[in-house]
Design a protein around this motif. Structure first.
Motif, mmCIF file in Angstrom:
data_model
loop_
_atom_site.group_PDB
_atom_site.id
_atom_site.type_symbol
_atom_site.label_atom_id
_atom_site.label_comp_id
_atom_site.label_asym_id
_atom_site.label_seq_id
_atom_site.Cartn_x
_atom_site.Cartn_y
_atom_site.Cartn_z
ATOM 1 N N PHE A 1 -8.468 6.458 10.188
ATOM 2 C CA PHE A 1 -7.286 7.164 9.688
ATOM 3 C C PHE A 1 -7.617 7.987 8.451
ATOM 4 N N LEU A 2 -8.467 7.459 7.580
ATOM 5 C CA LEU A 2 -8.845 8.198 6.373
ATOM 6 C C LEU A 2 -9.605 9.468 6.717
ATOM 7 N N ILE A 3 -10.542 9.363 7.650
ATOM 8 C CA ILE A 3 -11.329 10.543 8.026
ATOM 9 C C ILE A 3 -10.445 11.594 8.699
ATOM 10 N N ILE B 1 -4.148 6.362 -0.020
ATOM 11 C CA ILE B 1 -3.689 4.992 0.208
ATOM 12 C C ILE B 1 -2.766 4.940 1.430
ATOM 13 N N LEU B 2 -2.306 6.087 1.874
ATOM 14 C CA LEU B 2 -1.444 6.142 3.053
ATOM 15 C C LEU B 2 -2.172 5.655 4.301
ATOM 16 N N LEU C 1 0.826 -1.212 0.000
ATOM 17 C CA LEU C 1 0.000 0.000 0.000
ATOM 18 C C LEU C 1 0.863 1.266 0.000
ATOM 19 N N LEU C 2 1.982 1.249 0.717
ATOM 20 C CA LEU C 2 2.881 2.412 0.703
ATOM 21 C C LEU C 2 3.502 2.624 -0.669
ATOM 22 N N ILE C 3 3.855 1.554 -1.344
ATOM 23 C CA ILE C 3 4.393 1.682 -2.707
ATOM 24 C C ILE C 3 3.331 2.260 -3.632
#
Length: 150
Positions: free
Chosen positions: A68-70, A35-36, A23-25
């Motif tokens: 985390f996204l929010i 995606i972070l 996911l980091l890539i």
């Protein structure tokens, strides 16, 4: 169905770290920061995967991913965008108010000026002509052209 359950039971620290790395890539390739947050959730899930079973791991990953996204989109992303106005890689913005030397005489309000060891294309604010060797002050920017006043 048994294959899926046996695969899920095999989830461990290394699988979650691998998911976080992938996911980091993907985040590095897109640069969106969306995606972070799932990558961070996968990393945190990896830290606690040794203590819980796979159903709870998936629930923690999903919950943390959404949280985390929010919070990341609300609090972190605006701060990242604020850094875009720092003037980094925009060298000309540091020239505002600086004295420059006219390299070649201006004709029709356009010419070249020197600041330090760099020559810049320039034009005068009022369209007047400046003589070679005189000094001027940078008043504004027009793309890569400096707008100067005597």
């Amino acid at each position: 169905m048994d294959v899926l359950i046996s695969a899920l039971e095999g989830l461990n620290l290394w699988w979650w770290l691998g998911i976080a790395a992938v996911l980091l890539i993907a985040e590095l390739l897109t640069g969106t920061t969306y995606i972070l947050w799932p990558a961070a959730a996968a990393f945190v899930t990896a830290l606690i995967s040794s203590f819980v079973g796979w159903p709870l791991e998936l629930a923690i990953f999903a919950g943390l991913g959404v949280l985390f996204l929010i919070f990341g989109d609300r609090f972190v992303k605006p701060r990242l965008k604020a850094g875009a106005d720092s003037g980094l890689n925009m060298r000309a913005t540091y020239l505002l108010g600086e004295r420059v030397t006219v390299v070649s005489g201006f004709t029709e309000g356009r010419g070249r000026v020197r600041h330090g060891d760099t020559e810049w294309s320039a034009k005068t604010e009022d369209g007047s002509d400046l003589a070679a060797g005189s000094s001027a002050v940078v008043a504004a920017l027009d793309g890569t052209r400096l707008i100067v006043k005597a």
